[in-house]
Design an enzyme around this catalytic site. Sequence first.
Site, PDB file in Angstrom:
ATOM      1  N   ASN A 115      -5.790 -27.120   9.175  1.00 23.58           N
ATOM      2  CA  ASN A 115      -4.978 -27.016   8.056  1.00 23.58           C
ATOM      3  C   ASN A 115      -4.440 -25.647   7.853  1.00 23.58           C
ATOM      4  O   ASN A 115      -4.565 -25.153   6.769  1.00 23.58           O
ATOM      5  CB  ASN A 115      -6.193 -27.169   6.966  1.00 23.58           C
ATOM      6  CG  ASN A 115      -6.907 -28.594   6.918  1.00 23.58           C
ATOM      7  OD1 ASN A 115      -6.149 -29.682   6.889  1.00 23.58           O
ATOM      8  ND2 ASN A 115      -8.022 -28.576   7.022  1.00 23.58           N
ATOM      9  N   LYS A 152     -11.828 -35.460  15.726  1.00 25.35           N
ATOM     10  CA  LYS A 152     -10.601 -34.936  16.098  1.00 25.35           C
ATOM     11  C   LYS A 152     -10.468 -33.583  16.848  1.00 25.35           C
ATOM     12  O   LYS A 152      -9.829 -33.345  18.056  1.00 25.35           O
ATOM     13  CB  LYS A 152      -9.562 -34.494  15.042  1.00 25.35           C
ATOM     14  CG  LYS A 152      -8.411 -33.893  15.189  1.00 25.35           C
ATOM     15  CD  LYS A 152      -7.718 -33.401  13.801  1.00 25.35           C
ATOM     16  CE  LYS A 152      -8.315 -32.176  13.580  1.00 25.35           C
ATOM     17  NZ  LYS A 152      -7.634 -31.500  12.205  1.00 25.35           N
ATOM     18  N   HIS A 212      -0.563 -35.221  11.554  1.00 25.61           N
ATOM     19  CA  HIS A 212       0.814 -35.864  12.005  1.00 25.61           C
ATOM     20  C   HIS A 212       0.803 -37.090  12.627  1.00 25.61           C
ATOM     21  O   HIS A 212       1.619 -37.786  12.702  1.00 25.61           O
ATOM     22  CB  HIS A 212       1.379 -34.683  12.795  1.00 25.61           C
ATOM     23  CG  HIS A 212       1.707 -33.302  12.069  1.00 25.61           C
ATOM     24  ND1 HIS A 212       2.307 -33.242  11.115  1.00 25.61           N
ATOM     25  CD2 HIS A 212       0.995 -32.048  12.210  1.00 25.61           C
ATOM     26  CE1 HIS A 212       2.475 -32.023  10.368  1.00 25.61           C
ATOM     27  NE2 HIS A 212       1.373 -31.561  11.361  1.00 25.61           N
ATOM     28  N   ASP A 245      -8.614 -46.663   8.927  1.00 27.53           N
ATOM     29  CA  ASP A 245      -8.661 -45.301   8.666  1.00 27.53           C
ATOM     30  C   ASP A 245      -8.735 -44.380   9.728  1.00 27.53           C
ATOM     31  O   ASP A 245      -8.505 -44.761  10.851  1.00 27.53           O
ATOM     32  CB  ASP A 245      -9.837 -45.280   7.821  1.00 27.53           C
ATOM     33  CG  ASP A 245     -11.178 -45.671   8.462  1.00 27.53           C
ATOM     34  OD1 ASP A 245     -11.130 -45.469   9.893  1.00 27.53           O
ATOM     35  OD2 ASP A 245     -12.263 -45.819   8.065  1.00 27.53           O
TER      36      ASP A 245
END
Length: 250
Positions: free
Chosen positions: A68, A156, A176, A192
């Site tokens: 982030n 992730k 992205h 999801d």
Amino acid sequence: MKMVTRKITCAGSPRGGRRLTGLSPDQYLEGKQKLSLVWERLQGQYQVPERPDGPLLDGLIRVLLSQNTTDANSEAAFLKLKDRFPNWEEVERASPGEVEEAIRPAGISRVRASRIKEILGALRKEMGALDLEFLRDRTPGDALEFLLGLPGIGIKSASVLLLFYLDYPFFPVDTHVYRVGQRTGLIPTLLDVQKAHLYMNQLVPGEIMYPLHMLLVMHGRGTCQARRPRCGDCVLEDVCDKVMVGGGAE
């Protein structure tokens, strides 16, 4: 501090993948066809950077700081942290406030500082050392399972570390990748983020996971942006559903 193990299947047979994602064989076949098209077109648009190298614990903290925020901010925070504390033992002994001050350029520094301290504490308790190099001798599945047991490390972040630094076949689905994937139909919109990881690990051949991930990230940053996509400049415009999706999560 007790480490919590969270099992997740990221590879396996196509049939197993279909069970986990709820997709049909025809949907996987369509995904393979779309993958071939996206891969072919994006290769001519961007220069894929070399894989990073260095100690795995450094890599994990870099990944944590990159969430982030921009690459410039996360790199500035990491370099400032290493300048202030030359080794992880010094970070371990430092107060949360000192760590927070060092990583301030990355943003949400209080939360990140707490997470870094928790990770170091977990490694000290479980392994007796502030080091992740032993993962190089673990199987991909065992390495993933260990990382998912660390505080604040999700699929992730674990996938980024393992793919980027060890070339283990785990495909990270960040904001992205998820956005570009769903807009172009590469990732079915019914999935999801968690199921998208499972799906992409089934769909993408291991040898192109790193370059394809980077191509999708660069395309998402430069062209297929969240709020103002530059559709007129996009090599995928003719296959894009133009679904205004965001997404991506730890």
